[in-house]
Design a protein around this motif. Sequence first.
Motif, mmCIF file in Angstrom:
data_model
loop_
_atom_site.group_PDB
_atom_site.id
_atom_site.type_symbol
_atom_site.label_atom_id
_atom_site.label_comp_id
_atom_site.label_asym_id
_atom_site.label_seq_id
_atom_site.Cartn_x
_atom_site.Cartn_y
_atom_site.Cartn_z
ATOM 1 N N TYR A 1 0.847 -1.197 0.000
ATOM 2 C CA TYR A 1 0.000 0.000 0.000
ATOM 3 C C TYR A 1 0.886 1.253 0.000
ATOM 4 C CZ TYR A 1 -3.711 3.262 1.454
ATOM 5 O OH TYR A 1 -4.598 4.310 1.518
ATOM 6 N N GLN A 2 1.899 1.271 0.869
ATOM 7 C CA GLN A 2 2.792 2.425 0.947
ATOM 8 C C GLN A 2 3.528 2.658 -0.375
ATOM 9 O OE1 GLN A 2 5.361 2.324 4.444
ATOM 10 N NE2 GLN A 2 3.738 1.361 5.645
ATOM 11 N N ALA A 3 3.897 1.564 -1.050
ATOM 12 C CA ALA A 3 4.580 1.693 -2.343
ATOM 13 C C ALA A 3 3.678 2.375 -3.368
ATOM 14 C CB ALA A 3 5.003 0.314 -2.849
ATOM 15 N N ALA A 4 2.414 1.947 -3.436
ATOM 16 C CA ALA A 4 1.464 2.564 -4.364
ATOM 17 C C ALA A 4 1.237 4.029 -4.003
ATOM 18 C CB ALA A 4 0.146 1.799 -4.357
ATOM 19 N N ALA A 5 1.110 4.318 -2.717
ATOM 20 C CA ALA A 5 0.868 5.694 -2.270
ATOM 21 C C ALA A 5 2.052 6.598 -2.623
ATOM 22 C CB ALA A 5 0.606 5.716 -0.770
ATOM 23 N N LYS A 6 3.270 6.078 -2.470
ATOM 24 C CA LYS A 6 4.467 6.872 -2.807
ATOM 25 C C LYS A 6 4.478 7.244 -4.282
ATOM 26 C CE LYS A 6 7.108 7.055 0.982
ATOM 27 N NZ LYS A 6 7.480 8.351 1.593
ATOM 28 N N LEU A 7 4.195 6.255 -5.149
ATOM 29 C CA LEU A 7 4.192 6.526 -6.589
ATOM 30 C C LEU A 7 3.103 7.528 -6.955
ATOM 31 C CD1 LEU A 7 4.839 3.047 -8.261
ATOM 32 C CD2 LEU A 7 6.414 4.973 -8.092
ATOM 33 N N LYS A 8 1.920 7.378 -6.374
ATOM 34 C CA LYS A 8 0.827 8.300 -6.673
ATOM 35 C C LYS A 8 1.196 9.727 -6.264
ATOM 36 C CE LYS A 8 -3.408 7.235 -5.560
ATOM 37 N NZ LYS A 8 -3.991 7.755 -6.822
ATOM 38 N N GLN A 9 1.816 9.836 -5.086
ATOM 39 C CA GLN A 9 2.179 11.163 -4.580
ATOM 40 C C GLN A 9 3.278 11.800 -5.426
ATOM 41 O OE1 GLN A 9 3.972 10.935 -0.712
ATOM 42 N NE2 GLN A 9 4.448 13.103 -0.623
ATOM 43 N N LYS A 10 4.332 11.025 -5.743
ATOM 44 C CA LYS A 10 5.494 11.582 -6.446
ATOM 45 C C LYS A 10 5.177 11.966 -7.883
ATOM 46 C CE LYS A 10 9.452 9.585 -3.989
ATOM 47 N NZ LYS A 10 10.189 10.846 -3.781
ATOM 48 N N TYR A 11 4.285 11.201 -8.530
ATOM 49 C CA TYR A 11 4.058 11.407 -9.962
ATOM 50 C C TYR A 11 2.632 11.859 -10.256
ATOM 51 C CZ TYR A 11 8.595 9.288 -10.073
ATOM 52 O OH TYR A 11 9.931 9.048 -9.844
ATOM 53 N N ASN A 12 1.952 12.375 -9.227
ATOM 54 C CA ASN A 12 0.611 12.962 -9.395
ATOM 55 C C ASN A 12 -0.341 12.028 -10.146
ATOM 56 O OD1 ASN A 12 1.361 15.476 -8.152
ATOM 57 N ND2 ASN A 12 2.462 15.974 -10.039
ATOM 58 N N VAL B 1 5.181 -14.681 7.415
ATOM 59 C CA VAL B 1 5.192 -13.296 7.898
ATOM 60 C C VAL B 1 6.141 -13.163 9.079
ATOM 61 C CG1 VAL B 1 3.748 -11.472 8.869
ATOM 62 C CG2 VAL B 1 2.824 -12.984 7.103
ATOM 63 N N ALA B 2 6.849 -12.007 9.164
ATOM 64 C CA ALA B 2 7.768 -11.716 10.274
ATOM 65 C C ALA B 2 8.759 -12.859 10.456
ATOM 66 C CB ALA B 2 6.985 -11.456 11.560
ATOM 67 N N ALA B 3 9.402 -13.243 9.352
ATOM 68 C CA ALA B 3 10.250 -14.443 9.353
ATOM 69 C C ALA B 3 11.717 -14.149 9.102
ATOM 70 C CB ALA B 3 9.736 -15.421 8.290
ATOM 71 N N GLY B 4 12.087 -12.882 8.839
ATOM 72 C CA GLY B 4 13.462 -12.574 8.467
ATOM 73 C C GLY B 4 13.742 -12.831 7.001
ATOM 74 N N LEU B 5 12.660 -12.915 6.185
ATOM 75 C CA LEU B 5 12.789 -13.233 4.756
ATOM 76 C C LEU B 5 12.355 -12.074 3.852
ATOM 77 C CD1 LEU B 5 11.352 -16.882 4.885
ATOM 78 C CD2 LEU B 5 13.764 -16.200 4.774
ATOM 79 N N ALA B 6 12.076 -10.907 4.460
ATOM 80 C CA ALA B 6 11.730 -9.686 3.717
ATOM 81 C C ALA B 6 10.468 -9.823 2.881
ATOM 82 C CB ALA B 6 12.904 -9.230 2.828
ATOM 83 N N GLY B 7 9.484 -10.579 3.372
ATOM 84 C CA GLY B 7 8.247 -10.761 2.611
ATOM 85 C C GLY B 7 7.530 -9.452 2.332
ATOM 86 N N GLY B 8 7.345 -8.623 3.353
ATOM 87 C CA GLY B 8 6.669 -7.338 3.162
ATOM 88 C C GLY B 8 7.444 -6.406 2.258
ATOM 89 N N SER B 9 8.774 -6.386 2.420
ATOM 90 C CA SER B 9 9.619 -5.537 1.578
ATOM 91 C C SER B 9 9.567 -5.987 0.122
ATOM 92 C CB SER B 9 11.068 -5.570 2.075
ATOM 93 O OG SER B 9 11.174 -5.012 3.363
ATOM 94 N N SER B 10 9.557 -7.307 -0.093
ATOM 95 C CA SER B 10 9.492 -7.826 -1.454
ATOM 96 C C SER B 10 8.141 -7.524 -2.096
ATOM 97 C CB SER B 10 9.761 -9.333 -1.458
ATOM 98 O OG SER B 10 9.985 -9.789 -2.776
ATOM 99 N N ASP B 11 7.063 -7.573 -1.295
ATOM 100 C CA ASP B 11 5.741 -7.198 -1.808
ATOM 101 C C ASP B 11 5.750 -5.734 -2.272
ATOM 102 O OD1 ASP B 11 4.893 -9.718 -1.110
ATOM 103 O OD2 ASP B 11 3.791 -9.073 0.678
ATOM 104 N N ALA B 12 6.380 -4.862 -1.460
ATOM 105 C CA ALA B 12 6.464 -3.443 -1.833
ATOM 106 C C ALA B 12 7.272 -3.261 -3.110
ATOM 107 C CB ALA B 12 7.097 -2.642 -0.687
ATOM 108 N N ALA B 13 8.402 -3.971 -3.212
ATOM 109 C CA ALA B 13 9.253 -3.856 -4.401
ATOM 110 C C ALA B 13 8.526 -4.348 -5.645
ATOM 111 C CB ALA B 13 10.541 -4.652 -4.192
ATOM 112 N N ALA B 14 7.811 -5.471 -5.525
ATOM 113 C CA ALA B 14 7.059 -6.000 -6.663
ATOM 114 C C ALA B 14 5.955 -5.032 -7.070
ATOM 115 C CB ALA B 14 6.466 -7.368 -6.316
ATOM 116 N N THR B 15 5.332 -4.385 -6.091
ATOM 117 C CA THR B 15 4.290 -3.387 -6.386
ATOM 118 C C THR B 15 4.891 -2.211 -7.142
ATOM 119 O OG1 THR B 15 3.026 -4.056 -4.433
ATOM 120 C CG2 THR B 15 2.556 -1.881 -5.348
ATOM 121 N N LEU B 16 6.062 -1.751 -6.733
ATOM 122 C CA LEU B 16 6.738 -0.655 -7.448
ATOM 123 C C LEU B 16 7.028 -1.056 -8.895
ATOM 124 C CD1 LEU B 16 9.324 0.581 -4.753
ATOM 125 C CD2 LEU B 16 7.287 1.814 -5.543
#
Length: 287
Positions: free
Chosen positions: A69-80, A95-110
Amino acid sequence: MKISVKAPAKINLSLDVLHKRPDGYHEVEMIMTTVDLADRIELIDLEKDKIIVDVSEGFVPNDERNLAYQAAAKLKQKYNITRGVSIYISKKIPVAAGLAGGSSDAAATLRGLNKLWNLNLSLDELAQIGTEIGSDVAFCVYGGTALATGRGEIIKAIPSPPPCWVILAKPPIGVSTAEVYRRLDLNNVERRNVQEMVSAIESNNFKGICGSLHNVLEDVTFKLHPDVEHIKESMKRFGADGVLMSGSGPTVFGLVRKESRVHRIYNGLRGFCSDVYAVRLISKSNS
């Protein structure tokens, strides 16, 4: 229009914490690589100016706390961007496993929204946006294998390790990364020169890679959660070539060269640990 993007997990082959920075973050030196255990992100373009997140696992937040969600919001904000997006996250990474699941979800969304909204941004530009979301997001934008410094956001690509199996085992506990870092005594840690691991990878030396595995956070997590150390010792006993805890834990991974050993280790761990995976390294980056 709909786009589907893979969001692979990462493991730390090496993790050193150098010092605490004035900004409150820790200066780190890590070698990370991606493995073939992945969430899948489906993005659907919406004319309505809103972000909708739906997750296959009910205990993962679907609001502003979600990194996708934060990744999508950042792109919307930066590029209007006045359009919206529906994001569906099919979770496979624990989840919360030391495997960067949430970070990878954000990167894939970007990466996915870059195509969906025709932004034509480079991976470097996407990674820079990722640093504003989380320390591991920049690495996950690139994928592959890399040396990460700073607070984890300065990425230098290196060759991938030789192909092997990776056994992942996560006990049914959560580990607070903040607590692990708070308890870390930087005056009393065993350090390893990260160049040993870089040299072993560059020379395709699997034995050298296994001998250079190192994570300064292990001892802290082991004291808090003895189950994690038990998994590491069991994985060694079952025949993994090299074993290490990933990130702040609690997931432990084992590198295995011979396929004949994979089933023995997997089955042995399944006897007392429900979250066990046998996957491969991902040898290429997203470039």
